[in-house]
Design a protein around this motif. Sequence first.
Motif, PDB file in Angstrom:
ATOM      1  N   PRO A  24       0.801  -1.226   0.000  1.00 46.89           N
ATOM      2  CA  PRO A  24       0.000   0.000   0.000  1.00 46.89           C
ATOM      3  C   PRO A  24       0.833   1.275   0.000  1.00 46.89           C
ATOM      4  CG  PRO A  24       0.154  -0.854   2.215  1.00 46.89           C
ATOM      5  CD  PRO A  24       0.878  -1.843   1.334  1.00 46.89           C
ATOM      6  N   THR A  25       2.161   1.143   0.051  1.00 52.32           N
ATOM      7  CA  THR A  25       3.014   2.322   0.172  1.00 52.32           C
ATOM      8  C   THR A  25       2.741   3.381  -0.899  1.00 52.32           C
ATOM      9  OG1 THR A  25       4.742   0.974   1.195  1.00 52.32           O
ATOM     10  CG2 THR A  25       5.402   3.134   0.337  1.00 52.32           C
ATOM     11  N   PRO A  26       2.567   3.005  -2.192  1.00 50.94           N
ATOM     12  CA  PRO A  26       2.316   4.037  -3.205  1.00 50.94           C
ATOM     13  C   PRO A  26       1.042   4.849  -2.955  1.00 50.94           C
ATOM     14  CG  PRO A  26       2.978   1.978  -4.250  1.00 50.94           C
ATOM     15  CD  PRO A  26       2.719   1.670  -2.803  1.00 50.94           C
ATOM     16  N   LEU A  27       0.115   4.317  -2.150  1.00 49.48           N
ATOM     17  CA  LEU A  27      -1.130   5.032  -1.882  1.00 49.48           C
ATOM     18  C   LEU A  27      -0.946   6.134  -0.826  1.00 49.48           C
ATOM     19  CD1 LEU A  27      -3.622   2.020  -1.683  1.00 49.48           C
ATOM     20  CD2 LEU A  27      -3.099   3.482  -3.661  1.00 49.48           C
ATOM     21  N   ALA A  28       0.111   6.033  -0.054  1.00 49.57           N
ATOM     22  CA  ALA A  28       0.332   7.004   1.023  1.00 49.57           C
ATOM     23  C   ALA A  28       0.819   8.333   0.461  1.00 49.57           C
ATOM     24  CB  ALA A  28       1.356   6.459   2.016  1.00 49.57           C
ATOM     25  N   ARG A  29       0.555   9.394   1.195  1.00 50.60           N
ATOM     26  CA  ARG A  29       1.057  10.709   0.792  1.00 50.60           C
ATOM     27  C   ARG A  29       2.584  10.695   0.745  1.00 50.60           C
ATOM     28  NH1 ARG A  29       0.683  14.494   4.111  1.00 50.60           N
ATOM     29  NH2 ARG A  29      -0.021  13.371   5.956  1.00 50.60           N
ATOM     30  N   ARG A  30       3.148  11.488  -0.148  1.00 52.33           N
ATOM     31  CA  ARG A  30       4.601  11.527  -0.325  1.00 52.33           C
ATOM     32  C   ARG A  30       5.309  11.869   0.983  1.00 52.33           C
ATOM     33  NH1 ARG A  30       7.821  15.734  -1.051  1.00 52.33           N
ATOM     34  NH2 ARG A  30       6.055  17.101  -1.523  1.00 52.33           N
ATOM     35  N   GLU A  31       4.738  12.824   1.738  1.00 46.19           N
ATOM     36  CA  GLU A  31       5.380  13.248   2.981  1.00 46.19           C
ATOM     37  C   GLU A  31       5.486  12.092   3.972  1.00 46.19           C
ATOM     38  OE1 GLU A  31       3.688  16.765   0.964  1.00 46.19           O
ATOM     39  OE2 GLU A  31       2.846  14.841   1.593  1.00 46.19           O
ATOM     40  N   VAL A  32       4.475  11.241   3.981  1.00 44.99           N
ATOM     41  CA  VAL A  32       4.499  10.094   4.892  1.00 44.99           C
ATOM     42  C   VAL A  32       5.497   9.046   4.407  1.00 44.99           C
ATOM     43  CG1 VAL A  32       3.121   8.233   5.901  1.00 44.99           C
ATOM     44  CG2 VAL A  32       2.132  10.512   5.619  1.00 44.99           C
ATOM     45  N   ARG A  33       5.533   8.827   3.095  1.00 44.38           N
ATOM     46  CA  ARG A  33       6.491   7.850   2.552  1.00 44.38           C
ATOM     47  C   ARG A  33       7.929   8.239   2.864  1.00 44.38           C
ATOM     48  NH1 ARG A  33       3.376   8.409  -2.270  1.00 44.38           N
ATOM     49  NH2 ARG A  33       5.181   9.349  -3.306  1.00 44.38           N
ATOM     50  N   GLU A  34       8.202   9.537   2.910  1.00 43.27           N
ATOM     51  CA  GLU A  34       9.571  10.016   3.131  1.00 43.27           C
ATOM     52  C   GLU A  34       9.891  10.253   4.603  1.00 43.27           C
ATOM     53  OE1 GLU A  34       9.762  13.518   0.758  1.00 43.27           O
ATOM     54  OE2 GLU A  34       9.767  12.428  -1.153  1.00 43.27           O
ATOM     55  N   LEU A  35       8.919  10.055   5.469  1.00 43.63           N
ATOM     56  CA  LEU A  35       9.083  10.372   6.878  1.00 43.63           C
ATOM     57  C   LEU A  35       9.967   9.348   7.578  1.00 43.63           C
ATOM     58  CD1 LEU A  35       7.743  12.733   8.417  1.00 43.63           C
ATOM     59  CD2 LEU A  35       6.054  11.107   9.272  1.00 43.63           C
ATOM     60  N   GLN A  36      10.834   9.837   8.460  1.00 39.67           N
ATOM     61  CA  GLN A  36      11.621   8.949   9.312  1.00 39.67           C
ATOM     62  C   GLN A  36      10.771   8.507  10.502  1.00 39.67           C
ATOM     63  OE1 GLN A  36      14.855   7.899   8.657  1.00 39.67           O
ATOM     64  NE2 GLN A  36      14.483   8.914   6.690  1.00 39.67           N
ATOM     65  N   ARG A  37      10.874   7.247  10.856  1.00 42.61           N
ATOM     66  CA  ARG A  37      10.124   6.720  11.997  1.00 42.61           C
ATOM     67  C   ARG A  37      10.674   7.313  13.296  1.00 42.61           C
ATOM     68  NH1 ARG A  37       7.255   1.898  12.691  1.00 42.61           N
ATOM     69  NH2 ARG A  37       7.952   1.210  10.628  1.00 42.61           N
ATOM     70  N   TYR A  38       9.777   7.659  14.226  1.00 42.94           N
ATOM     71  CA  TYR A  38      10.215   8.171  15.533  1.00 42.94           C
ATOM     72  C   TYR A  38      10.884   7.058  16.320  1.00 42.94           C
ATOM     73  CZ  TYR A  38      10.100  10.067  20.260  1.00 42.94           C
ATOM     74  OH  TYR A  38      10.452  10.494  21.512  1.00 42.94           O
ATOM     75  N   ASN A  39      12.029   7.356  16.907  1.00 45.08           N
ATOM     76  CA  ASN A  39      12.781   6.378  17.685  1.00 45.08           C
ATOM     77  C   ASN A  39      12.266   6.359  19.120  1.00 45.08           C
ATOM     78  OD1 ASN A  39      14.665   4.681  18.839  1.00 45.08           O
ATOM     79  ND2 ASN A  39      16.311   6.211  18.847  1.00 45.08           N
ATOM     80  N   ALA A  40      11.352   5.424  19.407  1.00 46.39           N
ATOM     81  CA  ALA A  40      10.770   5.340  20.742  1.00 46.39           C
ATOM     82  C   ALA A  40      11.639   4.552  21.716  1.00 46.39           C
ATOM     83  CB  ALA A  40       9.383   4.694  20.662  1.00 46.39           C
ATOM     84  N   GLY A  41      12.724   3.950  21.233  1.00 51.06           N
ATOM     85  CA  GLY A  41      13.624   3.232  22.118  1.00 51.06           C
ATOM     86  C   GLY A  41      13.184   1.793  22.363  1.00 51.06           C
ATOM     87  N   TYR A  52       5.984  15.722  12.991  1.00 51.98           N
ATOM     88  CA  TYR A  52       4.598  16.077  12.652  1.00 51.98           C
ATOM     89  C   TYR A  52       4.534  17.183  11.601  1.00 51.98           C
ATOM     90  CZ  TYR A  52       2.826  13.188  16.519  1.00 51.98           C
ATOM     91  OH  TYR A  52       2.508  12.147  17.353  1.00 51.98           O
ATOM     92  N   PRO A  53       5.305  18.273  11.730  1.00 52.17           N
ATOM     93  CA  PRO A  53       5.278  19.282  10.664  1.00 52.17           C
ATOM     94  C   PRO A  53       5.694  18.714   9.307  1.00 52.17           C
ATOM     95  CG  PRO A  53       6.249  20.197  12.651  1.00 52.17           C
ATOM     96  CD  PRO A  53       6.079  18.735  12.902  1.00 52.17           C
ATOM     97  N   HIS A  54       6.746  17.882   9.289  1.00 46.95           N
ATOM     98  CA  HIS A  54       7.168  17.276   8.021  1.00 46.95           C
ATOM     99  C   HIS A  54       6.049  16.430   7.419  1.00 46.95           C
ATOM    100  CE1 HIS A  54      11.268  18.580   7.535  1.00 46.95           C
ATOM    101  NE2 HIS A  54      11.671  18.072   8.686  1.00 46.95           N
ATOM    102  N   SER A  55       5.295  15.743   8.258  1.00 48.36           N
ATOM    103  CA  SER A  55       4.243  14.865   7.748  1.00 48.36           C
ATOM    104  C   SER A  55       3.151  15.643   7.033  1.00 48.36           C
ATOM    105  CB  SER A  55       3.627  14.064   8.900  1.00 48.36           C
ATOM    106  OG  SER A  55       2.793  14.867   9.711  1.00 48.36           O
ATOM    107  N   LEU A  56       3.044  16.928   7.340  1.00 48.33           N
ATOM    108  CA  LEU A  56       2.027  17.771   6.716  1.00 48.33           C
ATOM    109  C   LEU A  56       2.576  18.599   5.562  1.00 48.33           C
ATOM    110  CD1 LEU A  56       0.433  18.897  10.071  1.00 48.33           C
ATOM    111  CD2 LEU A  56      -0.650  17.426   8.378  1.00 48.33           C
ATOM    112  N   GLY A  57       3.839  18.388   5.247  1.00 49.23           N
ATOM    113  CA  GLY A  57       4.449  19.132   4.147  1.00 49.23           C
ATOM    114  C   GLY A  57       4.931  20.512   4.529  1.00 49.23           C
ATOM    115  N   ALA A  58       5.042  20.795   5.821  1.00 45.66           N
ATOM    116  CA  ALA A  58       5.538  22.100   6.260  1.00 45.66           C
ATOM    117  C   ALA A  58       7.057  22.173   6.089  1.00 45.66           C
ATOM    118  CB  ALA A  58       5.166  22.348   7.717  1.00 45.66           C
ATOM    119  N   GLN A  59       7.563  23.396   5.957  1.00 44.81           N
ATOM    120  CA  GLN A  59       9.001  23.626   5.867  1.00 44.81           C
ATOM    121  C   GLN A  59       9.538  23.905   7.275  1.00 44.81           C
ATOM    122  OE1 GLN A  59       9.583  26.858   3.149  1.00 44.81           O
ATOM    123  NE2 GLN A  59       8.578  25.813   1.444  1.00 44.81           N
ATOM    124  N   VAL A  60      10.531  23.136   7.692  1.00 45.44           N
ATOM    125  CA  VAL A  60      11.079  23.261   9.040  1.00 45.44           C
ATOM    126  C   VAL A  60      12.409  23.999   8.989  1.00 45.44           C
ATOM    127  CG1 VAL A  60      11.946  22.020  11.056  1.00 45.44           C
ATOM    128  CG2 VAL A  60       9.910  21.185   9.843  1.00 45.44           C
TER     129      VAL A  60
END
Length: 376
Positions: free
Chosen positions: A6-23, A128-136
Amino acid sequence: MLPNDPTPLARREVRELQRYNAGLSSEQVAKRFGVSQIAKLGSNENPYGPSPQVGAAISSAMADSGLYPDAACSLLRDALSARLGVTPEQMVFGNGSEDLIAILCRVFLDHGDKLVTITPAFGLHTLYPHSLGAQVHAVPMLADGGFDIEGLIDALAVPPRMLMFSSPSNPVGSALSASQLEQILSALTPATLLVFDEAYYEYALASPGYPDVLTQLAEQQTPWIVLRTFSKAYALAGLRVGYGVVSSAALADLIDRLRTPFNVNRLAQVAALAALQDEAHLQAGLAATIRERERLNQALTEMGINVVPSLTNFLFFETDQPSAQLHETLLAYGVIVKPWLEPEYTCWTRVSIGSPDENDQFLAALSRSLRPPMIP
């Protein structure tokens, strides 16, 4: 037959997002390395646990656990607003303060909007900002671990949609002074929402000169929110209770429009209220943590390690090896820390302040991990 990806169905920002390191959990480390004594010092948890009153409150509330919780968190709202000297309408609540961070980003950030923060930073302030396409736009901390006030003010010259950072800083541990905060507030315009993450507020209060942020912000005309949590000093990380104090009821209303109706569960609400009422337990835990923090800071310094003075329940230190490598080595000794992976900080590690025994285990493991290998 394997299901389609299903990866191609996801928004580009989500596909490129790094996973949060919860430890890693203690159970994962014990199973992987075969160690029985774990010092879990990677998530800034409180080793002294919650007030005994919390357990009693949860037990009493269990009979009603089949009912939905109070969506307004009314009892907790009234208790906190009275303690903080704000109106109940200025309070918002979340499933941990990161829930509120996610809501704020969804309410205020759109594709292409600019957010200003600091680096190194709490991962969700950028994720979270990256996931919405915001510029950080991330302003680096100074070499001594302090805030770059001039850099932040320069970044606000063209007003961003949001300014979000933590003070005391996570992961560095340093905090703004009252005068530094005033300089930043003077540079803000109504076009920018200030998100002031004060998750480590209770620990910082013991430090002379720590600013009364809510009092300073009360005079501010531009919109703001201060985030706090019951996860750290109150030791309720597993129950997920965060809250925010906002500049106006209108801001609270916008947040509530995207908040899930029952985002703070019934048991978490009664637990937070019970924890809030046991001031003696809170102060005992804070005092013990601060004593251990200073002992740990001194021990690291005596080992020749560069460590930033902290106002929190963790320390941020630098070694001459990559933190990811040090993290793996320490795991074999049953010690979990947080390796920092942001560019320019990959030799920095964050360690939580644990119990005296956990801290001793960490220091012993660190000494062995940094010792040059013996030549036969």
